[in-house]
Motif scaffolding. Structure first.
Motif, PDB file in Angstrom:
ATOM      1  N   GLN A   1      -2.367  -4.692  22.147  1.00 33.43           N
ATOM      2  CA  GLN A   1      -1.803  -3.586  22.910  1.00 33.43           C
ATOM      3  C   GLN A   1      -1.984  -3.785  24.414  1.00 33.43           C
ATOM      4  N   GLU A   2      -2.818  -4.735  24.785  1.00 34.34           N
ATOM      5  CA  GLU A   2      -3.029  -5.000  26.198  1.00 34.34           C
ATOM      6  C   GLU A   2      -1.848  -5.779  26.756  1.00 34.34           C
ATOM      7  N   ARG A   3      -1.473  -5.444  27.960  1.00 29.07           N
ATOM      8  CA  ARG A   3      -0.359  -6.130  28.607  1.00 29.07           C
ATOM      9  C   ARG A   3      -0.744  -7.594  28.840  1.00 29.07           C
ATOM     10  N   ASP A   4       0.161  -8.481  28.567  1.00 29.68           N
ATOM     11  CA  ASP A   4      -0.008  -9.919  28.772  1.00 29.68           C
ATOM     12  C   ASP A   4      -1.124 -10.526  27.919  1.00 29.68           C
ATOM     13  N   ALA A   5      -1.469  -9.879  26.816  1.00 30.15           N
ATOM     14  CA  ALA A   5      -2.491 -10.438  25.923  1.00 30.15           C
ATOM     15  C   ALA A   5      -1.916 -11.655  25.204  1.00 30.15           C
ATOM     16  N   ILE A   6      -2.718 -12.681  25.037  1.00 23.85           N
ATOM     17  CA  ILE A   6      -2.293 -13.867  24.312  1.00 23.85           C
ATOM     18  C   ILE A   6      -2.726 -13.693  22.858  1.00 23.85           C
ATOM     19  N   ILE A   7      -1.778 -13.763  21.960  1.00 27.17           N
ATOM     20  CA  ILE A   7      -2.060 -13.627  20.532  1.00 27.17           C
ATOM     21  C   ILE A   7      -2.133 -15.028  19.937  1.00 27.17           C
ATOM     22  N   MET A   8      -3.213 -15.282  19.229  1.00 27.11           N
ATOM     23  CA  MET A   8      -3.427 -16.593  18.639  1.00 27.11           C
ATOM     24  C   MET A   8      -3.216 -16.522  17.132  1.00 27.11           C
ATOM     25  N   ALA A   9      -2.663 -17.582  16.579  1.00 26.29           N
ATOM     26  CA  ALA A   9      -2.482 -17.694  15.131  1.00 26.29           C
ATOM     27  C   ALA A   9      -2.770 -19.134  14.730  1.00 26.29           C
ATOM     28  N   TRP A  10      -3.719 -19.327  13.835  1.00 24.74           N
ATOM     29  CA  TRP A  10      -4.113 -20.651  13.354  1.00 24.74           C
ATOM     30  C   TRP A  10      -4.423 -21.599  14.511  1.00 24.74           C
ATOM     31  N   GLY A  11      -5.078 -21.077  15.539  1.00 19.44           N
ATOM     32  CA  GLY A  11      -5.518 -21.909  16.655  1.00 19.44           C
ATOM     33  C   GLY A  11      -4.456 -22.206  17.696  1.00 19.44           C
ATOM     34  N   SER A  12      -3.281 -21.623  17.558  1.00 14.24           N
ATOM     35  CA  SER A  12      -2.207 -21.842  18.529  1.00 14.24           C
ATOM     36  C   SER A  12      -1.698 -20.501  19.030  1.00 14.24           C
ATOM     37  N   GLU A  13      -1.138 -20.513  20.227  1.00  9.96           N
ATOM     38  CA  GLU A  13      -0.573 -19.282  20.772  1.00  9.96           C
ATOM     39  C   GLU A  13       0.671 -18.895  19.982  1.00  9.96           C
ATOM     40  N   ALA A  14       0.714 -17.646  19.548  1.00  7.88           N
ATOM     41  CA  ALA A  14       1.877 -17.151  18.804  1.00  7.88           C
ATOM     42  C   ALA A  14       3.010 -16.857  19.783  1.00  7.88           C
ATOM     43  N   THR A  15       4.195 -17.285  19.430  1.00 11.46           N
ATOM     44  CA  THR A  15       5.371 -17.027  20.267  1.00 11.46           C
ATOM     45  C   THR A  15       6.480 -16.449  19.404  1.00 11.46           C
ATOM     46  N   SER A  16       7.417 -15.817  20.054  1.00 14.56           N
ATOM     47  CA  SER A  16       8.558 -15.254  19.331  1.00 14.56           C
ATOM     48  C   SER A  16       9.479 -16.374  18.884  1.00 14.56           C
ATOM     49  N   LEU A  17      10.118 -16.141  17.763  1.00 12.23           N
ATOM     50  CA  LEU A  17      11.117 -17.096  17.303  1.00 12.23           C
ATOM     51  C   LEU A  17      12.375 -16.948  18.145  1.00 12.23           C
ATOM     52  N   PRO A  18      13.054 -18.037  18.415  1.00 11.03           N
ATOM     53  CA  PRO A  18      14.305 -17.918  19.174  1.00 11.03           C
ATOM     54  C   PRO A  18      15.354 -17.208  18.318  1.00 11.03           C
ATOM     55  N   GLU A  19      16.186 -16.424  18.971  1.00 10.56           N
ATOM     56  CA  GLU A  19      17.258 -15.764  18.233  1.00 10.56           C
ATOM     57  C   GLU A  19      18.333 -16.792  17.931  1.00 10.56           C
ATOM     58  N   GLU A  20      18.784 -16.784  16.713  1.00 15.68           N
ATOM     59  CA  GLU A  20      19.847 -17.698  16.325  1.00 15.68           C
ATOM     60  C   GLU A  20      20.662 -17.074  15.205  1.00 15.68           C
ATOM     61  N   LYS A  21      21.885 -17.481  15.125  1.00 13.56           N
ATOM     62  CA  LYS A  21      22.778 -16.970  14.092  1.00 13.56           C
ATOM     63  C   LYS A  21      22.848 -18.003  12.979  1.00 13.56           C
ATOM     64  N   ILE A  22      22.596 -17.544  11.778  1.00 11.27           N
ATOM     65  CA  ILE A  22      22.644 -18.426  10.615  1.00 11.27           C
ATOM     66  C   ILE A  22      23.793 -17.988   9.732  1.00 11.27           C
ATOM     67  N   VAL A  23      24.652 -18.917   9.402  1.00 10.46           N
ATOM     68  CA  VAL A  23      25.809 -18.630   8.557  1.00 10.46           C
ATOM     69  C   VAL A  23      25.687 -19.428   7.270  1.00 10.46           C
ATOM     70  N   LEU A  24      25.754 -18.731   6.153  1.00  8.81           N
ATOM     71  CA  LEU A  24      25.725 -19.407   4.866  1.00  8.81           C
ATOM     72  C   LEU A  24      27.152 -19.484   4.333  1.00  8.81           C
ATOM     73  N   ASP A  25      27.669 -20.686   4.223  1.00 11.25           N
ATOM     74  CA  ASP A  25      29.023 -20.864   3.704  1.00 11.25           C
ATOM     75  C   ASP A  25      29.011 -20.755   2.185  1.00 11.25           C
ATOM     76  N   HIS A  26      30.078 -20.257   1.657  1.00 10.17           N
ATOM     77  CA  HIS A  26      30.208 -20.173   0.208  1.00 10.17           C
ATOM     78  C   HIS A  26      30.413 -21.572  -0.355  1.00 10.17           C
ATOM     79  N   TYR A  27      29.718 -21.848  -1.438  1.00 11.74           N
ATOM     80  CA  TYR A  27      29.859 -23.142  -2.096  1.00 11.74           C
ATOM     81  C   TYR A  27      31.152 -23.154  -2.904  1.00 11.74           C
ATOM     82  N   LYS A  28      31.957 -24.155  -2.683  1.00  9.58           N
ATOM     83  CA  LYS A  28      33.223 -24.285  -3.421  1.00  9.58           C
ATOM     84  C   LYS A  28      33.223 -25.612  -4.152  1.00  9.58           C
ATOM     85  N   PRO A  29      33.076 -25.573  -5.488  1.00  6.52           N
ATOM     86  CA  PRO A  29      33.036 -26.839  -6.251  1.00  6.52           C
ATOM     87  C   PRO A  29      34.371 -27.541  -6.286  1.00  6.52           C
TER      88      PRO A  29
END
Length: 83
Positions: free
Chosen positions: A55-83
């Protein structure tokens, strides 16, 4: 992660019973059970304290010994499989 580790360790315990089953099973399972409780307890305590200062401003959150960061936003498209 812990469930997978537990399952793999249990598989090793069962594999190692060999000719000692059922006599050696209780001792092997007690050791396995003790390890689960010890490791799980440590994980719970670490988890409880992970965001103590989040809750502290600019606090560094650690996870498994590394600094936790946000995942980049990305668009994922799943195409329909057509045999």
């Amino acid at each position: 992660m812990h469930a997978i580790r537990d399952a793999l360790n249990l598989g090793k315990v069962i594999r190692d019973f060999g000719d000692s089953y059922p006599d050696g099973a209780q001792s092997a399972l007690e050791s396995y059970h003790h390890e689960i409780l010890e490791r799980g307890g440590r994980a719970v305590l670490l988890s409880r304290n992970a965001f103590t200062h989040s809750q502290e401003r600019d606090a560094i959150i650690m996870a498994w010994g590394s600094e936790a960061t946000s995942l980049p936003e990305e668009k994922i498209v799943l195409d329909h499989y057509k045999p």
